[in-house]
Design a protein around this motif. Structure first.
Motif, PDB file in Angstrom:
ATOM      1  N   SER A 173      -2.162 -13.871   0.097  1.00 50.20           N
ATOM      2  CA  SER A 173      -2.472 -13.717  -1.322  1.00 50.20           C
ATOM      3  C   SER A 173      -3.767 -12.931  -1.468  1.00 50.20           C
ATOM      4  O   SER A 173      -4.219 -12.292  -0.520  1.00 50.20           O
ATOM      5  CB  SER A 173      -2.574 -15.085  -2.005  1.00 50.20           C
ATOM      6  N   GLY A 174      -4.384 -13.000  -2.650  1.00 51.94           N
ATOM      7  CA  GLY A 174      -5.571 -12.209  -2.927  1.00 51.94           C
ATOM      8  C   GLY A 174      -6.846 -12.806  -2.382  1.00 51.94           C
ATOM      9  O   GLY A 174      -6.830 -13.725  -1.552  1.00 51.94           O
ATOM     10  N   ASN A 175      -7.975 -12.291  -2.844  1.00 52.45           N
ATOM     11  CA  ASN A 175      -9.280 -12.745  -2.372  1.00 52.45           C
ATOM     12  C   ASN A 175      -9.521 -14.199  -2.768  1.00 52.45           C
ATOM     13  O   ASN A 175      -8.967 -14.704  -3.740  1.00 52.45           O
ATOM     14  CB  ASN A 175     -10.385 -11.871  -2.986  1.00 52.45           C
ATOM     15  N   GLY A 176     -10.390 -14.866  -1.998  1.00 51.91           N
ATOM     16  CA  GLY A 176     -10.722 -16.249  -2.319  1.00 51.91           C
ATOM     17  C   GLY A 176     -11.322 -16.966  -1.145  1.00 51.91           C
ATOM     18  O   GLY A 176     -11.811 -16.349  -0.187  1.00 51.91           O
ATOM     19  N   ALA A 177     -11.273 -18.280  -1.192  1.00 53.67           N
ATOM     20  CA  ALA A 177     -11.890 -19.112  -0.150  1.00 53.67           C
ATOM     21  C   ALA A 177     -10.943 -19.260   1.033  1.00 53.67           C
ATOM     22  O   ALA A 177     -10.359 -20.329   1.280  1.00 53.67           O
ATOM     23  CB  ALA A 177     -12.244 -20.481  -0.739  1.00 53.67           C
ATOM     24  N   ALA A 193      -4.940  -8.041   1.362  1.00 52.66           N
ATOM     25  CA  ALA A 193      -4.348  -6.723   1.160  1.00 52.66           C
ATOM     26  C   ALA A 193      -5.178  -5.906   0.179  1.00 52.66           C
ATOM     27  O   ALA A 193      -5.324  -4.685   0.332  1.00 52.66           O
ATOM     28  CB  ALA A 193      -2.915  -6.876   0.652  1.00 52.66           C
ATOM     29  N   GLU A 194      -5.748  -6.583  -0.823  1.00 55.16           N
ATOM     30  CA  GLU A 194      -6.592  -5.895  -1.801  1.00 55.16           C
ATOM     31  C   GLU A 194      -7.824  -5.289  -1.136  1.00 55.16           C
ATOM     32  O   GLU A 194      -8.236  -4.179  -1.473  1.00 55.16           O
ATOM     33  CB  GLU A 194      -7.016  -6.880  -2.899  1.00 55.16           C
ATOM     34  N   GLN A 195      -8.410  -6.011  -0.185  1.00 52.39           N
ATOM     35  CA  GLN A 195      -9.575  -5.483   0.524  1.00 52.39           C
ATOM     36  C   GLN A 195      -9.204  -4.278   1.382  1.00 52.39           C
ATOM     37  O   GLN A 195      -9.948  -3.299   1.450  1.00 52.39           O
ATOM     38  CB  GLN A 195     -10.203  -6.589   1.376  1.00 52.39           C
ATOM     39  N   LEU A 196      -8.051  -4.347   2.036  1.00 51.82           N
ATOM     40  CA  LEU A 196      -7.606  -3.215   2.840  1.00 51.82           C
ATOM     41  C   LEU A 196      -7.382  -1.986   1.974  1.00 51.82           C
ATOM     42  O   LEU A 196      -7.807  -0.874   2.315  1.00 51.82           O
ATOM     43  CB  LEU A 196      -6.318  -3.578   3.590  1.00 51.82           C
ATOM     44  N   ALA A 197      -6.715  -2.178   0.838  1.00 55.65           N
ATOM     45  CA  ALA A 197      -6.479  -1.063  -0.072  1.00 55.65           C
ATOM     46  C   ALA A 197      -7.798  -0.499  -0.598  1.00 55.65           C
ATOM     47  O   ALA A 197      -7.979   0.721  -0.693  1.00 55.65           O
ATOM     48  CB  ALA A 197      -5.584  -1.515  -1.224  1.00 55.65           C
ATOM     49  N   ASP A 198      -8.730  -1.386  -0.922  1.00 59.51           N
ATOM     50  CA  ASP A 198     -10.031  -0.958  -1.432  1.00 59.51           C
ATOM     51  C   ASP A 198     -10.798  -0.148  -0.395  1.00 59.51           C
ATOM     52  O   ASP A 198     -11.512   0.801  -0.727  1.00 59.51           O
ATOM     53  CB  ASP A 198     -10.841  -2.189  -1.838  1.00 59.51           C
ATOM     54  N   PHE A 199     -10.619  -0.487   0.872  1.00 60.64           N
ATOM     55  CA  PHE A 199     -11.326   0.201   1.955  1.00 60.64           C
ATOM     56  C   PHE A 199     -10.644   1.505   2.347  1.00 60.64           C
ATOM     57  O   PHE A 199     -11.193   2.293   3.102  1.00 60.64           O
ATOM     58  CB  PHE A 199     -11.440  -0.737   3.166  1.00 60.64           C
ATOM     59  N   VAL A 250       7.018 -16.879   5.118  1.00 57.57           N
ATOM     60  CA  VAL A 250       5.640 -16.421   5.050  1.00 57.57           C
ATOM     61  C   VAL A 250       5.579 -14.900   5.194  1.00 57.57           C
ATOM     62  O   VAL A 250       4.869 -14.222   4.448  1.00 57.57           O
ATOM     63  CB  VAL A 250       4.778 -17.104   6.129  1.00 57.57           C
ATOM     64  N   VAL A 251       6.341 -14.368   6.138  1.00 56.61           N
ATOM     65  CA  VAL A 251       6.345 -12.917   6.345  1.00 56.61           C
ATOM     66  C   VAL A 251       6.880 -12.203   5.099  1.00 56.61           C
ATOM     67  O   VAL A 251       6.348 -11.171   4.677  1.00 56.61           O
ATOM     68  CB  VAL A 251       7.172 -12.547   7.588  1.00 56.61           C
ATOM     69  N   GLY A 252       7.912 -12.765   4.494  1.00 59.21           N
ATOM     70  CA  GLY A 252       8.452 -12.167   3.281  1.00 59.21           C
ATOM     71  C   GLY A 252       7.445 -12.150   2.150  1.00 59.21           C
ATOM     72  O   GLY A 252       7.275 -11.138   1.455  1.00 59.21           O
ATOM     73  N   LYS A 253       6.746 -13.260   1.948  1.00 67.94           N
ATOM     74  CA  LYS A 253       5.757 -13.351   0.866  1.00 67.94           C
ATOM     75  C   LYS A 253       4.549 -12.460   1.154  1.00 67.94           C
ATOM     76  O   LYS A 253       4.003 -11.824   0.246  1.00 67.94           O
ATOM     77  CB  LYS A 253       5.342 -14.802   0.665  1.00 67.94           C
ATOM     78  N   LYS A 254       4.112 -12.414   2.418  1.00 64.68           N
ATOM     79  CA  LYS A 254       3.017 -11.510   2.773  1.00 64.68           C
ATOM     80  C   LYS A 254       3.390 -10.061   2.470  1.00 64.68           C
ATOM     81  O   LYS A 254       2.593  -9.284   1.935  1.00 64.68           O
ATOM     82  CB  LYS A 254       2.680 -11.644   4.264  1.00 64.68           C
ATOM     83  N   SER A 255       4.619  -9.703   2.837  1.00 63.78           N
ATOM     84  CA  SER A 255       5.066  -8.321   2.641  1.00 63.78           C
ATOM     85  C   SER A 255       5.094  -7.973   1.164  1.00 63.78           C
ATOM     86  O   SER A 255       4.630  -6.897   0.755  1.00 63.78           O
ATOM     87  CB  SER A 255       6.450  -8.137   3.266  1.00 63.78           C
ATOM     88  N   SER A 256       5.626  -8.870   0.358  1.00 62.33           N
ATOM     89  CA  SER A 256       5.694  -8.634  -1.081  1.00 62.33           C
ATOM     90  C   SER A 256       4.302  -8.473  -1.679  1.00 62.33           C
ATOM     91  O   SER A 256       4.056  -7.563  -2.492  1.00 62.33           O
ATOM     92  CB  SER A 256       6.428  -9.788  -1.760  1.00 62.33           C
ATOM     93  N   HIS A 257       3.375  -9.330  -1.273  1.00 68.44           N
ATOM     94  CA  HIS A 257       2.023  -9.254  -1.821  1.00 68.44           C
ATOM     95  C   HIS A 257       1.321  -7.970  -1.380  1.00 68.44           C
ATOM     96  O   HIS A 257       0.647  -7.317  -2.194  1.00 68.44           O
ATOM     97  CB  HIS A 257       1.198 -10.463  -1.385  1.00 68.44           C
ATOM     98  N   ALA A 258       1.470  -7.596  -0.118  1.00 65.83           N
ATOM     99  CA  ALA A 258       0.828  -6.379   0.374  1.00 65.83           C
ATOM    100  C   ALA A 258       1.353  -5.150  -0.357  1.00 65.83           C
ATOM    101  O   ALA A 258       0.584  -4.242  -0.713  1.00 65.83           O
ATOM    102  CB  ALA A 258       1.056  -6.241   1.878  1.00 65.83           C
ATOM    103  N   LEU A 259       2.642  -5.105  -0.607  1.00 61.89           N
ATOM    104  CA  LEU A 259       3.222  -3.989  -1.343  1.00 61.89           C
ATOM    105  C   LEU A 259       2.687  -3.938  -2.768  1.00 61.89           C
ATOM    106  O   LEU A 259       2.364  -2.865  -3.290  1.00 61.89           O
ATOM    107  CB  LEU A 259       4.744  -4.102  -1.347  1.00 61.89           C
ATOM    108  N   ALA A 260       2.573  -5.108  -3.393  1.00 56.69           N
ATOM    109  CA  ALA A 260       2.051  -5.168  -4.757  1.00 56.69           C
ATOM    110  C   ALA A 260       0.604  -4.697  -4.821  1.00 56.69           C
ATOM    111  O   ALA A 260       0.158  -4.163  -5.846  1.00 56.69           O
ATOM    112  CB  ALA A 260       2.165  -6.589  -5.303  1.00 56.69           C
ATOM    113  N   ALA A 261      -0.134  -4.875  -3.721  1.00 52.89           N
ATOM    114  CA  ALA A 261      -1.528  -4.436  -3.663  1.00 52.89           C
ATOM    115  C   ALA A 261      -1.648  -2.950  -3.352  1.00 52.89           C
ATOM    116  O   ALA A 261      -2.757  -2.408  -3.330  1.00 52.89           O
ATOM    117  CB  ALA A 261      -2.284  -5.252  -2.609  1.00 52.89           C
ATOM    118  N   GLY A 262      -0.529  -2.298  -3.094  1.00 54.72           N
ATOM    119  CA  GLY A 262      -0.536  -0.855  -2.868  1.00 54.72           C
ATOM    120  C   GLY A 262      -0.412  -0.410  -1.430  1.00 54.72           C
ATOM    121  O   GLY A 262      -0.475   0.788  -1.136  1.00 54.72           O
ATOM    122  N   LEU A 263      -0.238  -1.358  -0.499  1.00 51.84           N
ATOM    123  CA  LEU A 263      -0.122  -0.990   0.911  1.00 51.84           C
ATOM    124  C   LEU A 263       1.324  -0.652   1.265  1.00 51.84           C
ATOM    125  O   LEU A 263       2.265  -1.124   0.633  1.00 51.84           O
ATOM    126  CB  LEU A 263      -0.591  -2.145   1.800  1.00 51.84           C
ATOM    127  N   GLY A 264       1.482   0.138   2.309  1.00 53.18           N
ATOM    128  CA  GLY A 264       2.767   0.275   2.963  1.00 53.18           C
ATOM    129  C   GLY A 264       2.875  -0.812   4.008  1.00 53.18           C
ATOM    130  O   GLY A 264       1.880  -1.209   4.617  1.00 53.18           O
TER     131      GLY A 264
END
Length: 288
Positions: A103-107, A114-120, A142-156
């Protein structure tokens, strides 16, 4: 029906030949096959390297010639990403991270989002590698959800699937692969920035490589699965790449298989000249 790539690269879907106690699957696979996407090569450096060795590897890669119609990404450990980004020739190579958080940034101590990777400025991420599935307990879901979130953040996303030797020997190979793919299909809506990497676990780092016929059979089956669940248009453009002890000696024959659209390379990606030769093996399928 999926379009044929060319008459000179026939689709091979015959039953595989056994190699070093790795049995072929049963029966013949009859599918229409081929993708029409740019050949893709990823170098997964895993948890390897030092400041000195990374510097040497980057210099070796920069000195090599990569076909313009082949897309290449290199995936160093997080700690070296900045150096590699600053010094690797961006005209030839892009970058990939080896993992990201679900998921996104947090504790989430120790994680990278993924947002940090895209930002960098890192455009790709490898997800679902068998080592993370086995060592970190990552499930298909878990892999499916990670993939979906990374794509939504703009990553391939380079999404990995593959069976163990026990699963292949026990006749569960297709069941395992279908379940891994279904978890991706259930979560991913847009497949335009997805690469599927088939990595038979029994061939990763072992020196045992699937025969070209074995690899082609599985790739064709994966493409048929995508055609059924996502439609022929998606399956035709989806890149399905092979990983599992790929090196500069076996890459050329593997690259000629109709449904092999590139490679995810482990150990050989740490050797600049060898990795360049693997990239060059895709020249016959290179696209502008």
């Amino acid at each position: 029906m999926l379009a044929k790539r060319s008459a000179t690269l026939p689709c091979r879907s015959a039953a595989a030949k056994p190699v070093v106690r790795v049995p072929a699957s049963r029966g013949r696979l009859q599918v229409a096959c081929s993708s029409h996407a740019k050949f893709f090569v990823g170098g997964n450096w895993k948890c390897n390297g030092s400041v000195a060795s990374v510097r040497t590897l980057v210099d070796e890669l920069n000195a090599g010639s990569v076909p313009k119609g082949v897309e290449v990404v290199c995936s160093p450990p997080y700690i070296y990403i900045d150096y590699v980004m600053q010094h690797l020739d961006a005209q030839k190579f892009a970058l990939a991270a080896q993992n990201c958080w679900i998921s996104g940034n947090g504790a989430f101590t120790g994680e990278v989002s993924a947002e940090q990777l895209a930002d960098f400025g890192v455009p790709w991420v490898i997800l679902g590698h068998s080592e993370r599935r086995a060592l970190c307990g990552e499930t298909n879901e878990v892999v499916g959800k990670k993939s979906s979130h990374a794509l939504a953040a703009g990553l391939g996303v380079i999404a990995c699937v593959g069976e163990t030797l026990e699963q292949r020997n026990g006749g569960a190979m297709w069941t395992v692969l279908d379940a891994q793919m279904k978890a991706l299909v259930d979560e991913i809506k847009d497949w335009s920035k997805v690469v599927v990497a088939y990595e038979p676990v029994w061939a990763i780092g072992t020196g045992v490589v699937a025969t070209p016929e074995q690899a082609q059979e599985v790739h064709a089956r994966l493409r048929a699965f995508c055609a059924k669940h996502l439609g022929a248009a998606v399956a035709d453009k989806l890149r399905i790449i092979y990983g599992g002890s790929v090196n500069d000696a076996n890459c050329a024959e593997l690259a000629l298989q109709e449904d092999i659209d590139g490679f995810l390379v482990g150990g050989a990606s740490l050797k600049g000249p060898a990795f360049i030769k693997i990239c060059q093996s895709g020249a016959a399928k290179a696209q502008p």
